[in-house]
Design a protein around this motif. Structure first.
Motif, PDB file in Angstrom:
ATOM      1  N   SER A 255     -42.360 -21.989  22.341  1.00 37.34           N
ATOM      2  CA  SER A 255     -41.783 -21.386  21.318  1.00 37.34           C
ATOM      3  C   SER A 255     -40.810 -22.529  20.544  1.00 37.34           C
ATOM      4  O   SER A 255     -40.722 -22.171  19.415  1.00 37.34           O
ATOM      5  CB  SER A 255     -40.584 -20.506  21.745  1.00 37.34           C
ATOM      6  OG  SER A 255     -41.596 -19.380  22.733  1.00 37.34           O
TER       7      SER A 255
ATOM      8  N   GLU B 190     -49.792 -16.808  22.583  1.00 38.41           N
ATOM      9  CA  GLU B 190     -50.243 -15.320  22.930  1.00 38.41           C
ATOM     10  C   GLU B 190     -50.804 -15.153  23.994  1.00 38.41           C
ATOM     11  O   GLU B 190     -50.681 -14.334  24.670  1.00 38.41           O
ATOM     12  CB  GLU B 190     -51.192 -15.242  21.611  1.00 38.41           C
ATOM     13  CG  GLU B 190     -51.588 -13.678  21.354  1.00 38.41           C
ATOM     14  CD  GLU B 190     -50.272 -13.143  20.831  1.00 38.41           C
ATOM     15  OE1 GLU B 190     -50.111 -11.919  20.964  1.00 38.41           O
ATOM     16  OE2 GLU B 190     -49.448 -13.645  20.106  1.00 38.41           O
TER      17      GLU B 190
ATOM     18  N   LYS C 211     -40.490 -11.778  26.087  1.00 36.47           N
ATOM     19  CA  LYS C 211     -41.238 -12.186  27.173  1.00 36.47           C
ATOM     20  C   LYS C 211     -40.341 -12.669  28.481  1.00 36.47           C
ATOM     21  O   LYS C 211     -40.696 -12.437  29.572  1.00 36.47           O
ATOM     22  CB  LYS C 211     -42.271 -13.003  26.898  1.00 36.47           C
ATOM     23  CG  LYS C 211     -43.395 -12.580  26.113  1.00 36.47           C
ATOM     24  CD  LYS C 211     -44.449 -13.793  25.840  1.00 36.47           C
ATOM     25  CE  LYS C 211     -45.695 -13.153  24.972  1.00 36.47           C
ATOM     26  NZ  LYS C 211     -46.585 -14.230  24.616  1.00 36.47           N
TER      27      LYS C 211
ATOM     28  N   TYR D  91     -38.109 -15.378  14.336  1.00 35.83           N
ATOM     29  CA  TYR D  91     -39.242 -14.493  15.073  1.00 35.83           C
ATOM     30  C   TYR D  91     -39.903 -14.908  15.911  1.00 35.83           C
ATOM     31  O   TYR D  91     -40.316 -14.247  16.861  1.00 35.83           O
ATOM     32  CB  TYR D  91     -40.364 -14.005  13.888  1.00 35.83           C
ATOM     33  CG  TYR D  91     -41.417 -12.953  13.941  1.00 35.83           C
ATOM     34  CD1 TYR D  91     -40.792 -11.750  14.432  1.00 35.83           C
ATOM     35  CD2 TYR D  91     -42.578 -13.306  14.356  1.00 35.83           C
ATOM     36  CE1 TYR D  91     -41.947 -10.745  14.785  1.00 35.83           C
ATOM     37  CE2 TYR D  91     -43.501 -12.626  14.646  1.00 35.83           C
ATOM     38  CZ  TYR D  91     -43.263 -11.095  14.810  1.00 35.83           C
ATOM     39  OH  TYR D  91     -44.241 -10.179  15.443  1.00 35.83           O
ATOM     40  N   THR D  92     -40.280 -16.078  16.108  1.00 31.90           N
ATOM     41  CA  THR D  92     -40.860 -16.941  17.109  1.00 31.90           C
ATOM     42  C   THR D  92     -39.899 -16.756  18.502  1.00 31.90           C
ATOM     43  O   THR D  92     -40.538 -16.543  19.267  1.00 31.90           O
ATOM     44  CB  THR D  92     -41.172 -18.523  17.045  1.00 31.90           C
ATOM     45  OG1 THR D  92     -41.979 -18.700  15.936  1.00 31.90           O
ATOM     46  CG2 THR D  92     -41.727 -18.846  17.955  1.00 31.90           C
TER      47      THR D  92
ATOM     48  N   GLU E 212     -42.082  -8.397  11.065  1.00 28.43           N
ATOM     49  CA  GLU E 212     -43.647  -9.016  11.056  1.00 28.43           C
ATOM     50  C   GLU E 212     -44.041  -9.145   9.694  1.00 28.43           C
ATOM     51  O   GLU E 212     -44.818 -10.135   9.192  1.00 28.43           O
ATOM     52  CB  GLU E 212     -44.491  -7.773  11.647  1.00 28.43           C
ATOM     53  CG  GLU E 212     -44.719  -7.582  13.092  1.00 28.43           C
ATOM     54  CD  GLU E 212     -43.465  -6.776  13.466  1.00 28.43           C
ATOM     55  OE1 GLU E 212     -42.455  -6.304  12.548  1.00 28.43           O
ATOM     56  OE2 GLU E 212     -43.165  -6.497  14.890  1.00 28.43           O
TER      57      GLU E 212
ATOM     58  N   ARG F 158     -40.013 -13.393  19.692  1.00 28.52           N
ATOM     59  CA  ARG F 158     -41.095 -13.027  20.593  1.00 28.52           C
ATOM     60  C   ARG F 158     -41.077 -13.506  21.980  1.00 28.52           C
ATOM     61  O   ARG F 158     -41.411 -13.009  23.018  1.00 28.52           O
ATOM     62  CB  ARG F 158     -42.431 -13.593  20.046  1.00 28.52           C
ATOM     63  CG  ARG F 158     -42.725 -12.877  18.566  1.00 28.52           C
ATOM     64  CD  ARG F 158     -43.984 -13.775  17.991  1.00 28.52           C
ATOM     65  NE  ARG F 158     -45.235 -13.613  18.824  1.00 28.52           N
ATOM     66  CZ  ARG F 158     -46.332 -14.328  18.634  1.00 28.52           C
ATOM     67  NH1 ARG F 158     -46.381 -15.047  17.558  1.00 28.52           N
ATOM     68  NH2 ARG F 158     -47.372 -14.273  19.295  1.00 28.52           N
TER      69      ARG F 158
END
Length: 272
Positions: free
Chosen positions: A83, A71, A109, A101-102, A48, A105
């Motif tokens: 993404s 989000e 999911k 990092y994208t 982060e 994430r």
């Protein structure tokens, strides 16, 4: 290691960004001759704290909208496509850790093999660009986390095993990486990435004759690998095989149009 292993070639000094952070590892293949003379440790950063970096104002506005959409998105296909769009903007700006990092994430999911591989590959790409040891350590760890998931499903992916191996080489356990690279070459003696990386590691440890052997084998089977051809010339130069070095650098001159590569080759030729 293909283009994801970034070259830094500046006027007669050839190296790889990662090499600045590698421990001094001796990679002689003779049984019992493998040693580690120095290991590096660091305190990991957090993903982060790394991922949000400055970029072009117009792209930033587009990015903010895409991030907002991601989000609140529950549709798996939309998560994957968003993404990709977000990561492409980060890559355009040279923010490879942000792109990784994208995908991280998204993988959290989606939890699919494809999403794990994208995240792992993106983290590896960022790893090859990183110049800060703290960041190198974090990106290497994240690379291993995701690629290990893919390898668990498909152990035959030697390309991913090679990437993992290189991240271990810059860790506190470099011999694990050397062992993995040897395993890759045992399974596929002509493996392009395996040969290239073992050659690079031999260079890093000052074993230029051994490096030349690795790169000779590499270009024998993969003659279009310009990086390997260049490093073969460097290995000849450093091991005082001047005639071979001259011939090799002249070969690279005819192969590459990259001005940085050509400038570096000219620098070596001027020193011969």
């Amino acid at each position: 290691m293909k283009k994801s292993q970034i070259l830094v070639i500046i006027l007669g000094v050839a190296t790889i960004a990662i090499l600045y952070f590698l421990p001094r590892v001796v990679v002689d293949n003779d049984e019992g001759n493998t040693q580690i003379s120095e290991e590096q440790t660091s305190t990991p950063a957090t993903a982060e704290s790394m991922h949000d970096t400055p970029m072009d104002a117009g792209d930033r506005n587009i990015l903010n909208g895409l991030l907002t959409d991601l989000e609140k998105q529950d549709n798996r296909e939309k998560i994957a496509s968003l993404s990709e769009e977000i990561a492409s903007l980060y890559i355009k700006a040279g923010k490879f850790d942000s792109a990784a990092y994208t995908f991280d994430r998204a993988a959290a999911k989606l939890e699919t093999t494809e999403s794990w591989e994208k995240a792992g590959a993106a983290y590896y790409e960022a790893y090859t660009f990183a110049m800060d040891q703290e960041k190198v350590s974090l990106l290497a760890e994240k690379t291993r986390t995701y690629l290990a998931k893919v390898l668990e499903k498909d152990p035959k992916r030697l390309d991913l095993k090679t990437k993992m191996a290189m991240t271990y080489v810059s860790s506190a356990n470099p011999m694990q990486g050397i062992t993995m690279l040897r395993e890759v070459l045992e399974e596929d003696p002509r493996n392009e990435d395996g040969l290239f990386n073992m050659g690079v590691l031999s260079m890093q440890s000052g074993q230029y004759k051994r490096a030349a052997e690795r790169f000779e084998e590499l270009v024998k089977h993969h003659p279009d690998n310009v990086q390997g051809q260049f490093y073969l010339g460097v290995s000849y130069f450093e091991s005082k095989q001047n005639n071979k070095a001259k011939q090799q650098f002249e070969l690279v001159q005819n192969m590459s149009k990259d001005p940085m590569v050509l400038a570096s080759v000219e620098g070596y030729l001027d020193r011969l």
